[in-house]
Design a protein around this motif. Structure first.
Motif, mmCIF file in Angstrom:
data_model
loop_
_atom_site.group_PDB
_atom_site.id
_atom_site.type_symbol
_atom_site.label_atom_id
_atom_site.label_comp_id
_atom_site.label_asym_id
_atom_site.label_seq_id
_atom_site.Cartn_x
_atom_site.Cartn_y
_atom_site.Cartn_z
ATOM 1 N N ASN A 53 20.761 4.926 -29.313
ATOM 2 C CA ASN A 53 20.232 5.935 -28.401
ATOM 3 C C ASN A 53 20.882 5.821 -27.023
ATOM 4 O O ASN A 53 20.243 6.000 -25.990
ATOM 5 N N GLY A 54 22.192 5.548 -27.029
ATOM 6 C CA GLY A 54 22.935 5.412 -25.784
ATOM 7 C C GLY A 54 23.119 6.741 -25.071
ATOM 8 O O GLY A 54 22.658 7.795 -25.520
ATOM 9 N N GLU A 55 23.805 6.666 -23.947
ATOM 10 C CA GLU A 55 24.043 7.869 -23.146
ATOM 11 C C GLU A 55 24.832 8.901 -23.941
ATOM 12 O O GLU A 55 25.659 8.567 -24.788
ATOM 13 N N THR A 56 24.572 10.180 -23.638
ATOM 14 C CA THR A 56 25.275 11.267 -24.337
ATOM 15 C C THR A 56 26.091 12.095 -23.351
ATOM 16 O O THR A 56 25.842 12.097 -22.141
ATOM 17 N N LYS A 57 27.058 12.815 -23.881
ATOM 18 C CA LYS A 57 27.905 13.690 -23.070
ATOM 19 C C LYS A 57 27.152 14.971 -22.711
ATOM 20 O O LYS A 57 26.125 15.300 -23.307
ATOM 21 N N VAL A 58 27.698 15.715 -21.753
ATOM 22 C CA VAL A 58 27.024 16.926 -21.273
ATOM 23 C C VAL A 58 26.955 18.005 -22.348
ATOM 24 O O VAL A 58 26.084 18.879 -22.305
ATOM 25 N N ASP A 59 27.878 17.978 -23.321
ATOM 26 C CA ASP A 59 27.856 18.995 -24.379
ATOM 27 C C ASP A 59 27.153 18.491 -25.637
ATOM 28 O O ASP A 59 27.256 19.102 -26.703
ATOM 29 N N SER A 60 26.419 17.387 -25.520
ATOM 30 C CA SER A 60 25.614 16.903 -26.644
ATOM 31 C C SER A 60 24.308 17.684 -26.693
ATOM 32 O O SER A 60 23.858 18.254 -25.696
ATOM 33 N N SER B 260 16.257 10.665 -27.150
ATOM 34 C CA SER B 260 16.746 9.307 -26.873
ATOM 35 C C SER B 260 16.247 8.804 -25.526
ATOM 36 O O SER B 260 15.883 7.633 -25.377
ATOM 37 N N ASP B 261 16.223 9.692 -24.543
ATOM 38 C CA ASP B 261 15.749 9.310 -23.215
ATOM 39 C C ASP B 261 14.287 8.894 -23.261
ATOM 40 O O ASP B 261 13.895 7.848 -22.724
ATOM 41 N N VAL B 262 13.466 9.702 -23.938
ATOM 42 C CA VAL B 262 12.029 9.407 -24.026
ATOM 43 C C VAL B 262 11.785 8.139 -24.849
ATOM 44 O O VAL B 262 10.948 7.304 -24.491
#
Length: 848
Positions: free
Chosen positions: A622-629, A637-639
């Motif tokens: 659940n790592g960071e995602t790109k802006v077009d994800s 993932s953030d929650v």
């Protein structure tokens, strides 16, 4: 007209009946738009209609051979839904004598209370007609289309998609599927699932397309995909307490609105894009943890209660031993050593991806799960190493955003940043506890005028008892509040007989009432309120949101009054907690995300992990995602990561804490008990201030209100008493203020079922050690009779104190001092004169 003692008027009326058409209507649409009185089939009256004429799809049946259009002429048409409709060529009007501008269509038919056979028949026909009207209403097709699309494919469908599905509903056909009849659900669902927007590969890559899967659907996907089998001797598979633990269970809707609201807009990336995400409404920390723990338990132990399991019975809680479980996941892929570990892992993870994520699992997450599978297979010294490795892979798969959403995930390769540990500023601790009585509390039976002075109207006898009629409380049953009460219509008031502790807190000086308070856009009167008020009055969902947002003009749209209060305090450098108990609450939403916790307490996440380092692996997945994800995958993932971090922090802070006061075993009692525990942990959490939201339902008393109120107010009284007692024991009473609101008050006039209906202004409680009690602030109405200045009809009282007056007072008490921050907290306050608000120091002890 004659004025009635009970309110309203008795007027003479005149009845007129006139023909509508003098010649053949030009179209079917003209008939449907102008005629409203139904007619019988003319063939039932042999010889009564000798002449017919058909033009443009309209058939007219005449009672004479002269083709005369009169009030007995019958028109027959077929509407767009294929229904044969017959109407009399007649318009009936009932006119108020001497005031022809007041009239209404079609005289009403009153049914006898004796319930004769004819009345029962007519009631059945009227109900059928109403249902038929709703079913064929022009808004039904797009309404159904939008809701079904949200459930099956995407939360934010494009207008063309909605139109295509609505057309299939109306026409009963889609690409050859369906009966051709209006409302054919087979055709409708075919359009939902087969429309290009539902199947386009290009749209799957659109970050704004798709949705978050509902919790119960994720659980069902696991059980079906991993081949749940009942254990021998088990007649049914029973899931325990899902509605409170994961937020959903079949046939257990918490309200008439269901589990989620279709228009709910979350914070984060979906909210930034102005997208709705109904399923996000029930994605909070307790439910995130409960669902993951429940699914992990099902994988490891079968269906039971072990480690947060969702079953009803305990087993020996040995991983991989399903002998005593009610059911278990039978899916397996043994490893015989004939192929390489890499090939085995690739085959297992690829198949899990197909079954559980429809093949959406990204290459990086696939690699992470493969590595975990291989490591477990290599380091398990049992005969079932492949089973242990499979369980690791299954559990990790269940945490991925690809399983929880229908989005494509594009990752940056970086971990999410962990939140900084909180630091206290040294300010004196303050806590606000917001309690919402959901459903509309009839607060005119919570606070009742009792004794009025010599120069005052006898509000109880002359008005309250008369207007309330069968739902009035007996004067001798009221619990007296110490008086005299200044600046009110009466000098003595009483409270409901079940509110003994509320009476005691008031008389001790720790509780006050806000009189006639509610949502207002600006000061108004009964002639102009409908044009002056932006809020959609009398509707539960809109009025509850208004009471939590305190922002009628949406200047800070998507936020709540407590959330904005938290923002203002945070800008002063304070560490402020925001906790909602058991439900997401808009009142707490601001720049920072509030935390939702269960009234049952904090259950630790994955406390008996199948493999070491699982928490770290879940962080990688659940790592960071790109802006077009995909935005819903990013939200998930953030929650999840925030929830797991918060879960551990709160678990450590609350571990070993309990209340010394026994709280009622009710929903409200348990919620306030949890609030007390969190307040007790304030030093561990280094909290400068805390804001809480609590809600209790059941107040929508359309019938048997007096009996319902006995139980409701008894629960409130016991819960408030326990909370006050516990706060005093932990020496926090002077630092805590509880504020109570509701959607609205209720009609003063009873409705005929021993209940009351949705109204407006009401009376509300504020209590705490800093409260300067023994007073009623605001203005109790000088008259509540029908026709009085504030009674807009049926005992709906126009509020004179806005919600802003209550919350601005609390904002000053909790530490807000900047005028610009007051404007931010209550953006609409400029629409009111200063006289609409209170001097905070008159209501609360204000620290300097």
């Amino acid at each position: 007209c004659q004025s009635l003692v009970t309110g309203g008027c008795l007027c003479d009326t005149a009845f007129s009946s006139n023909r509508v058409f003098k010649k053949m209507p030009s179209s079917v649409e003209e008939v449907l738009s102008k005629l409203t009185i139904g007619a019988y089939d003319t063939s039932a009256f042999e010889g009564a209609y000798p002449v017919t004429n058909t033009i443009n799809g309209v058939t007219a049946y005449f009672t004479t051979s002269m083709n005369t259009f009169d009030t007995e002429t019958v028109f027959e048409v077929t509407d767009d839904h294929g229904r044969l409709r017959r109407f009399l060529n007649r318009k009936d009007r009932v006119v108020i004598a001497g005031a022809s501008e007041y009239s209404f269509r079609n005289a009403p038919s009153f049914m006898s209370v004796l319930n004769t056979e004819a009345d029962a028949r007519d009631a059945y026909y009227e109900t059928e007609a109403a249902l038929d009207h709703y079913f064929h209403h022009q808004n039904t097709a797009p309404f159904m289309a939008y809701r079904l699309i949200q459930k099956f494919t995407t939360s934010n469908p494009k207008p063309r998609y909605v139109k295509a599905v609505a057309t299939a509903f109306r026409e009963g056909s889609y690409q050859g599927i369906g009966s051709g009849e209006y409302g054919d659900l087979g055709a409708t669902i075919a359009a939902v699932l087969l429309d290009p927007e539902a199947r386009s590969v290009n749209l799957e890559a659109d970050p704004f397309n798709g949705n978050l899967r509902e919790p119960i659907l994720r659980l069902m996907a696991l059980m079906r995909g991993m081949e749940l089998q009942r254990s021998e001797g088990q007649a049914v598979v029973k899931l325990n307490d899902l509605d409170t633990r994961i937020g959903q269970m079949a046939h257990s809707f918490p309200t008439v609105f269901g589990f989620i609201l279709p228009e709910y807009m979350p914070d984060g990336r979906p909210g930034d894009a102005s997208l709705v995400g109904p399923e996000t409404m029930i994605m909070d920390m307790p439910k995130v943890v409960s669902l993951l723990n429940g699914m992990f338990s099902l994988v490891k132990y079968g269906l039971c209660r072990c480690r947060g399991g969702l079953g009803s019975d305990w087993t020996n809680c040995n991983e991989g031993d399903y002998s005593r479980a009610a059911a278990y996941l039978s899916y397996s892929r043994p490893y015989d050593g004939k192929k390489s570990l890499e090939d085995q892992a690739d085959e297992v993870v690829s198949e899990l991806s197909t079954i559980l994520t429809s093949g959406r699992l990204g290459s990086e997450n696939k690699r992470i799960i493969k590595d975990a599978y291989i490591e477990k297979l290599n380091n398990t010294e049992t005969t079932d190493a492949a089973g242990a490795a499979m369980r690791v892979a299954q559990q990790l798969m269940l945490t991925t955003p690809e399983f929880a959403t229908t989005n494509i995930v594009k990752k940056t390769g970086s971990l999410r940043k962990k939140p900084d540990p909180p630091q206290a500023s040294g300010a004196s601790y303050r806590a606000i506890v917001y309690v919402l009585f959901g459903g509309g509390c009839d607060s005119y039976n919570m606070l009742v005028p009792h004794t009025c002075g010599a120069n005052q109207t006898d509000m109880y006898t002359d008005e309250y008892a008369v207007v309330r009629d069968v739902i009035a409380l007996a004067k001798e049953d009221l619990l007296m509040l110490n008086g005299p009460i200044e600046n009110q219509v009466c000098e003595t008031f009483g409270v409901h007989p079940e509110l003994g502790s509320v009476q005691e807190l008031f008389n001790q000086g720790d509780l006050l009432f806000f009189a006639n308070t509610g949502v207002l856009t600006k000061p108004t009167d009964k002639e102009n309120y409908w044009r002056d008020t932006v809020a959609q009055l009398f509707a539960h969902n809109f009025m509850q949101r208004a009471a939590q947002r305190i922002d009628p003009l949406k200047a800070e749209d998507g936020t709540g009054v407590l959330g904005r209060m938290r923002d203002a305090l945070a800008r002063k450098g304070l560490n402020v907690g925001a906790f909602s108990i058991d439900i997401n609450a808009i009142s707490l939403v601001g720049e920072a995300t509030p935390l939702t916790i269960s009234k049952k307490g904090i259950i630790q996440f994955n406390d008996a992990a199948t493999s070491k380092g699982m928490d770290s692996t879940i962080s990688l997945l659940n790592g960071e995602t790109k802006v077009d994800s995909g935005v819903f995958a990013e939200f998930y993932s953030d929650v999840v990561m925030k929830s797991l971090s918060q879960n551990q922090q709160l678990y450590e802070a609350l571990r070993g804490l309990d209340t010394t006061t026994k709280f009622p075993n009710s929903h409200l009692g348990k919620q306030l008990g949890m609030v007390a525990k969190v307040i007790k942990s304030r030093n561990k959490r280094k909290a400068d201030a805390d804001l809480f939201f609590v809600s209790t339902g059941g107040w929508d008393s359309h019938s048997q209100m007096l009996n319902n109120h006995k139980n409701l107010f008894a629960n409130v009284d016991a819960s408030f008493k326990a909370f006050a007692s516990e706060m005093k024991k932990i020496k926090a009473w002077d630092s805590v203020t509880l504020i109570q609101t509701s959607d609205f008050a209720r009609t003063l006039t009873p409705n005929g079922n021993g209940g009351s209906d949705h109204a407006w202004g009401g009376h509300y409680i504020m209590m705490g050690g800093s409260v300067k009690g023994r007073q009623i602030v605001g203005s109790y109405p000088a008259s509540i009779k029908e026709g009085s200045p504030l009674n807009i009809g049926r005992g709906r009282i126009l509020p004179t104190t806005p919600w802003e007056a209550m919350f601005l007072t609390l904002a000053e008490w909790v530490g807000v001092v900047d005028e610009a921050e007051f404007d931010y907290i209550c953006p609409n306050r400029g629409n009111f004169p200063d006289s609409s608000f209170f001097v905070a120091a008159d209501l609360l002890e204000i620290s300097t």
